[in-house]
Design a protein around this motif. Structure first.
Motif, PDB file in Angstrom:
ATOM      1  N   GLY A 321     -13.008   8.932  84.820  1.00 28.01           N
ATOM      2  CA  GLY A 321     -14.093   9.604  84.103  1.00 28.01           C
ATOM      3  C   GLY A 321     -13.574  10.468  82.977  1.00 28.01           C
ATOM      4  N   PHE A 322     -12.490  11.207  83.246  1.00 27.04           N
ATOM      5  CA  PHE A 322     -11.899  12.057  82.211  1.00 27.04           C
ATOM      6  C   PHE A 322     -11.323  11.205  81.082  1.00 27.04           C
ATOM      7  CE2 PHE A 322      -8.253  14.784  80.748  1.00 27.04           C
ATOM      8  CZ  PHE A 322      -9.038  15.693  80.058  1.00 27.04           C
ATOM      9  N   GLY A 323     -10.684  10.081  81.435  1.00 25.09           N
ATOM     10  CA  GLY A 323     -10.126   9.189  80.418  1.00 25.09           C
ATOM     11  C   GLY A 323     -11.201   8.557  79.555  1.00 25.09           C
ATOM     12  N   VAL A 324     -12.318   8.172  80.173  1.00 20.67           N
ATOM     13  CA  VAL A 324     -13.430   7.593  79.423  1.00 20.67           C
ATOM     14  C   VAL A 324     -13.990   8.603  78.425  1.00 20.67           C
ATOM     15  CG1 VAL A 324     -15.816   6.777  79.632  1.00 20.67           C
ATOM     16  CG2 VAL A 324     -14.055   5.884  81.162  1.00 20.67           C
ATOM     17  N   LEU A 325     -14.161   9.840  78.872  1.00 24.32           N
ATOM     18  CA  LEU A 325     -14.675  10.875  77.974  1.00 24.32           C
ATOM     19  C   LEU A 325     -13.731  11.115  76.802  1.00 24.32           C
ATOM     20  CD1 LEU A 325     -16.728  13.088  77.271  1.00 24.32           C
ATOM     21  CD2 LEU A 325     -15.426  14.642  78.746  1.00 24.32           C
ATOM     22  N   LEU A 326     -12.444  11.217  77.105  1.00 21.30           N
ATOM     23  CA  LEU A 326     -11.462  11.462  76.051  1.00 21.30           C
ATOM     24  C   LEU A 326     -11.425  10.306  75.053  1.00 21.30           C
ATOM     25  CD1 LEU A 326      -9.195  13.147  74.845  1.00 21.30           C
ATOM     26  CD2 LEU A 326      -7.614  12.110  76.480  1.00 21.30           C
ATOM     27  N   GLY A 327     -11.432   9.066  75.570  1.00 23.30           N
ATOM     28  CA  GLY A 327     -11.410   7.907  74.678  1.00 23.30           C
ATOM     29  C   GLY A 327     -12.678   7.768  73.858  1.00 23.30           C
ATOM     30  N   THR A 328     -13.802   8.248  74.402  1.00 28.53           N
ATOM     31  CA  THR A 328     -15.070   8.184  73.674  1.00 28.53           C
ATOM     32  C   THR A 328     -15.123   9.210  72.548  1.00 28.53           C
ATOM     33  OG1 THR A 328     -16.194   7.448  75.692  1.00 28.53           O
ATOM     34  CG2 THR A 328     -17.586   8.302  73.925  1.00 28.53           C
ATOM     35  N   VAL A 329     -14.614  10.391  72.817  1.00 25.15           N
ATOM     36  CA  VAL A 329     -14.680  11.483  71.837  1.00 25.15           C
ATOM     37  C   VAL A 329     -13.615  11.339  70.755  1.00 25.15           C
ATOM     38  CG1 VAL A 329     -14.447  13.984  71.556  1.00 25.15           C
ATOM     39  CG2 VAL A 329     -15.732  13.061  73.495  1.00 25.15           C
ATOM     40  N   ALA A 330     -12.406  10.887  71.125  1.00 26.80           N
ATOM     41  CA  ALA A 330     -11.297  10.794  70.166  1.00 26.80           C
ATOM     42  C   ALA A 330     -11.548   9.673  69.161  1.00 26.80           C
ATOM     43  CB  ALA A 330      -9.986  10.560  70.897  1.00 26.80           C
ATOM     44  N   ASP A 331     -11.097   9.896  67.942  1.00 26.84           N
ATOM     45  CA  ASP A 331     -11.278   8.907  66.868  1.00 26.84           C
ATOM     46  C   ASP A 331     -10.019   8.097  66.618  1.00 26.84           C
ATOM     47  OD1 ASP A 331     -13.958   9.622  66.318  1.00 26.84           O
ATOM     48  OD2 ASP A 331     -13.260  11.357  65.170  1.00 26.84           O
ATOM     49  N   THR A 332      -8.854   8.663  66.959  1.00 24.59           N
ATOM     50  CA  THR A 332      -7.595   7.958  66.699  1.00 24.59           C
ATOM     51  C   THR A 332      -6.682   8.073  67.925  1.00 24.59           C
ATOM     52  OG1 THR A 332      -6.491   9.928  65.796  1.00 24.59           O
ATOM     53  CG2 THR A 332      -7.727   8.547  64.246  1.00 24.59           C
ATOM     54  N   GLN A 333      -5.699   7.174  67.984  1.00 24.82           N
ATOM     55  CA  GLN A 333      -4.717   7.230  69.077  1.00 24.82           C
ATOM     56  C   GLN A 333      -3.869   8.498  68.980  1.00 24.82           C
ATOM     57  OE1 GLN A 333      -2.518   3.555  69.817  1.00 24.82           O
ATOM     58  NE2 GLN A 333      -4.063   2.420  68.650  1.00 24.82           N
ATOM     59  N   GLU A 334      -3.666   8.973  67.761  1.00 26.45           N
ATOM     60  CA  GLU A 334      -2.897  10.208  67.572  1.00 26.45           C
ATOM     61  C   GLU A 334      -3.615  11.408  68.192  1.00 26.45           C
ATOM     62  OE1 GLU A 334      -3.435   7.970  65.278  1.00 26.45           O
ATOM     63  OE2 GLU A 334      -1.393   7.217  64.953  1.00 26.45           O
ATOM     64  N   GLN A 335      -4.925  11.311  68.313  1.00 32.25           N
ATOM     65  CA  GLN A 335      -5.682  12.378  68.980  1.00 32.25           C
ATOM     66  C   GLN A 335      -5.664  12.202  70.500  1.00 32.25           C
ATOM     67  OE1 GLN A 335      -9.637  12.258  67.371  1.00 32.25           O
ATOM     68  NE2 GLN A 335      -9.057  13.051  65.362  1.00 32.25           N
ATOM     69  N   SER A 336      -5.925  10.980  70.959  1.00 28.53           N
ATOM     70  CA  SER A 336      -6.104  10.752  72.397  1.00 28.53           C
ATOM     71  C   SER A 336      -4.802  10.835  73.178  1.00 28.53           C
ATOM     72  CB  SER A 336      -6.750   9.385  72.633  1.00 28.53           C
ATOM     73  OG  SER A 336      -5.906   8.339  72.197  1.00 28.53           O
ATOM     74  N   ALA A 337      -3.701  10.258  72.655  1.00 25.62           N
ATOM     75  CA  ALA A 337      -2.452  10.190  73.419  1.00 25.62           C
ATOM     76  C   ALA A 337      -1.857  11.564  73.710  1.00 25.62           C
ATOM     77  CB  ALA A 337      -1.449   9.289  72.707  1.00 25.62           C
ATOM     78  N   PRO A 338      -1.574  12.391  72.661  1.00 23.66           N
ATOM     79  CA  PRO A 338      -0.979  13.692  72.958  1.00 23.66           C
ATOM     80  C   PRO A 338      -1.923  14.613  73.720  1.00 23.66           C
ATOM     81  CG  PRO A 338      -1.311  13.433  70.578  1.00 23.66           C
ATOM     82  CD  PRO A 338      -1.658  12.146  71.216  1.00 23.66           C
ATOM     83  N   PHE A 339      -3.212  14.584  73.361  1.00 24.68           N
ATOM     84  CA  PHE A 339      -4.152  15.455  74.073  1.00 24.68           C
ATOM     85  C   PHE A 339      -4.281  15.029  75.535  1.00 24.68           C
ATOM     86  CE2 PHE A 339      -8.329  16.721  75.607  1.00 24.68           C
ATOM     87  CZ  PHE A 339      -8.333  18.080  75.290  1.00 24.68           C
ATOM     88  N   GLY A 340      -4.318  13.708  75.772  1.00 23.13           N
ATOM     89  CA  GLY A 340      -4.421  13.219  77.140  1.00 23.13           C
ATOM     90  C   GLY A 340      -3.230  13.632  77.978  1.00 23.13           C
ATOM     91  N   ALA A 341      -2.007  13.435  77.442  1.00 23.29           N
ATOM     92  CA  ALA A 341      -0.797  13.798  78.189  1.00 23.29           C
ATOM     93  C   ALA A 341      -0.742  15.303  78.443  1.00 23.29           C
ATOM     94  CB  ALA A 341       0.437  13.341  77.415  1.00 23.29           C
ATOM     95  N   THR A 342      -1.053  16.092  77.399  1.00 27.87           N
ATOM     96  CA  THR A 342      -1.005  17.553  77.552  1.00 27.87           C
ATOM     97  C   THR A 342      -2.042  18.043  78.546  1.00 27.87           C
ATOM     98  OG1 THR A 342      -0.289  17.747  75.252  1.00 27.87           O
ATOM     99  CG2 THR A 342      -1.107  19.745  76.310  1.00 27.87           C
ATOM    100  N   SER A 343      -3.247  17.486  78.481  1.00 25.27           N
ATOM    101  CA  SER A 343      -4.318  17.927  79.371  1.00 25.27           C
ATOM    102  C   SER A 343      -3.994  17.609  80.824  1.00 25.27           C
ATOM    103  CB  SER A 343      -5.645  17.293  78.968  1.00 25.27           C
ATOM    104  OG  SER A 343      -5.580  15.885  79.050  1.00 25.27           O
ATOM    105  N   VAL A 344      -3.334  16.468  81.071  1.00 28.44           N
ATOM    106  CA  VAL A 344      -2.951  16.119  82.444  1.00 28.44           C
ATOM    107  C   VAL A 344      -1.924  17.109  82.975  1.00 28.44           C
ATOM    108  CG1 VAL A 344      -1.773  14.394  83.864  1.00 28.44           C
ATOM    109  CG2 VAL A 344      -3.514  13.682  82.246  1.00 28.44           C
ATOM    110  N   VAL A 345      -0.961  17.475  82.132  1.00 29.50           N
ATOM    111  CA  VAL A 345       0.042  18.461  82.545  1.00 29.50           C
ATOM    112  C   VAL A 345      -0.614  19.815  82.831  1.00 29.50           C
ATOM    113  CG1 VAL A 345       2.069  19.767  81.787  1.00 29.50           C
ATOM    114  CG2 VAL A 345       1.935  17.318  81.329  1.00 29.50           C
TER     115      VAL A 345
END
Length: 421
Positions: A321-345
């Motif tokens: 669910g969190f991944g779906v939300l992040l992928g829906t809101v983010a516009d580029t991979q440069e936004q989703s990848a670092p934010f996703g990794a940081t948010s998980v940590v």
């Protein structure tokens, strides 16, 4: 018909994942390397602490009964190696310079002054029983309390300081008690041996499996904790895939097709849920079959596998669910990848993966209650360490499922708003 569309969506997600074999390997291999490394470090550190001694400086300016007793107890503790070739000035320099963890300095005339104080106080108590004593002599004999000086390296952990200070206080307290008993014995002229035995003792009650105590170990903590971290790390590839679909136009085709968009999301959910379960099973397999060969405790899941998989499924839903939300809101991979990794940590830190929640400040403990990782970790611990059943983890499961529903609902609303004409 809907089931067929869901199946086709699942097949599509599987084909997308097959194109990124390197990413899939990382999803499975990275958590395994992490759990093996962390568990080995923690377990070997624990064993090393059992077999090695911490060098500390011990300066005895008293050189009498009490200082010898303290020294003997420190040596018998099997924790410290005493270094005695220092004076107080050189000890202070060595400790504050980081060469040693601490120094203990016993003051001059410690034994003599304590004996005098105890004798004077005992005489005062005896005189209150009506026996004649020289009250002026009593007052003159009482001196100020003596300080045992403790020097600590400024980088020393606060818990280590507190443990050492408590241990020294306990030693001095026991020595004083014995001397008080002896002083009363001398004053009353009794020949009976008044032994200073403790009237209260501590007995730890541990869970039992048959006639054997069940003691927690590093494996029981690390396997569920890092399995949960691995499950939530799928946020990164899932969000990246969603962003790719937007950039390549796949999401547009999905919206204009007769298949409802939520089927598209459910297809991703089932695909990544299978990955989460496989991740968990691999971690459990490592704990059961590999750890014993590495001189680590075996991960015991006897009779617990079904509730553990149930927790894994709902923790996986929360992560998806969190991944779906992040992928829906983010516009580029440069936004989703670092934010996703940081948010998980960050979620791992808040949820108690890195540091136990009870050691956090009160404010952070309150925040941890809203972390999905904390819900999942508590559910795992309830099953593994507290022997709870499904009923005992119902609250955490409900929270994880509601988190998934909330994340997906927000994603669908956002997607609909963005594409509204």
């Amino acid at each position: 018909m809907l089931l067929y569309k869901l199946w086709r969506s699942f097949i599509k997600e599987t084909l997308l994942l097959k194109r990124d074999i390197g990413g899939i390997v990382i999803i499975f291999v990275m958590p395994l390397l992490l759990i093996v490394t962390i568990t080995l470090i923690q377990d070997s550190t624990f064993k090393n602490m059992e077999g090695s001694k911490i060098p500390i400086i011990f300066i005895d300016n008293d050189k009498s009964e009490i200082s010898e007793s303290i020294k003997k107890q420190l040596e018998n503790s099997k924790t410290f190696e005493l270094l005695t070739d220092f004076n107080e000035k050189s000890a202070e320099k060595a400790v504050f310079g980081g060469d040693y963890q601490m120094a203990i300095v016993i003051p001059n005339n410690l034994t003599k002054d304590i004996n005098t104080n105890i004798e004077s106080k005992v005489q005062a108590i005896v005189s209150s029983f009506g026996l004649e004593t020289d009250s002026s002599a009593i007052k003159q004999n009482i001196s100020k309390a003596k300080d045992i000086r403790l020097y600590f390296d400024p980088a020393t952990n606060i818990s280590f300081k507190n443990n050492v200070m408590n241990a020294v206080n306990k030693m001095v307290f026991e020595i004083e008690n014995k001397k008080i008993y002896k002083a009363f014995q001398d004053q009353l002229g009794t020949t009976e041996d008044l032994k200073n035995n403790s009237l209260i003792a501590f007995k730890e009650i541990t869970p039992k499996k048959g006639n054997r105590d069940v003691l927690p170990n590093s494996v029981q903590h690390n396997v569920p904790a890092w399995a949960l971290f691995a499950i939530f790390f799928i946020v990164v590839p899932l969000s990246i895939n969603l962003v790719k679909e937007k950039s390549q136009g796949t999401s547009v085709r999905a919206r204009i097709s007769p298949t409802p968009y939520f089927i598209h999301i459910l297809g991703k959910t089932f695909t990544y849920l299978i990955i989460c379960v496989i991740q968990f099973l691999l971690m459990v397999a490592v704990g059961i079959y590999l750890f014993p060969y590495m001189d680590l405790p075996q991960f015991d899941v006897t009779g617990k596998m079904l509730p553990l998989i149930i927790v894994t499924v709902f923790a996986g839903l929360a992560a998806i669910g969190f991944g779906v939300l992040l992928g829906t809101v983010a516009d580029t991979q440069e936004q989703s990848a670092p934010f996703g990794a940081t948010s998980v940590v960050v979620l791992a830190a808040i949820g108690g993966i890195w540091v136990p929640v009870f050691l956090m400040p009160e404010f952070m403990q309150a925040i941890a209650k809203f972390s999905p990782m904390n819900w999942g970790l508590n559910a795992y611990y309830d099953i593994i360490l507290r022997n709870s059943g499904i009923g005992g983890i119902a609250k955490e499961i409900i929270f994880l499922f509601l988190f998934y529903i909330a994340m997906v609902a927000i994603s669908l609303l956002y997607e609909r708003k963005q594409n509204a004409v």
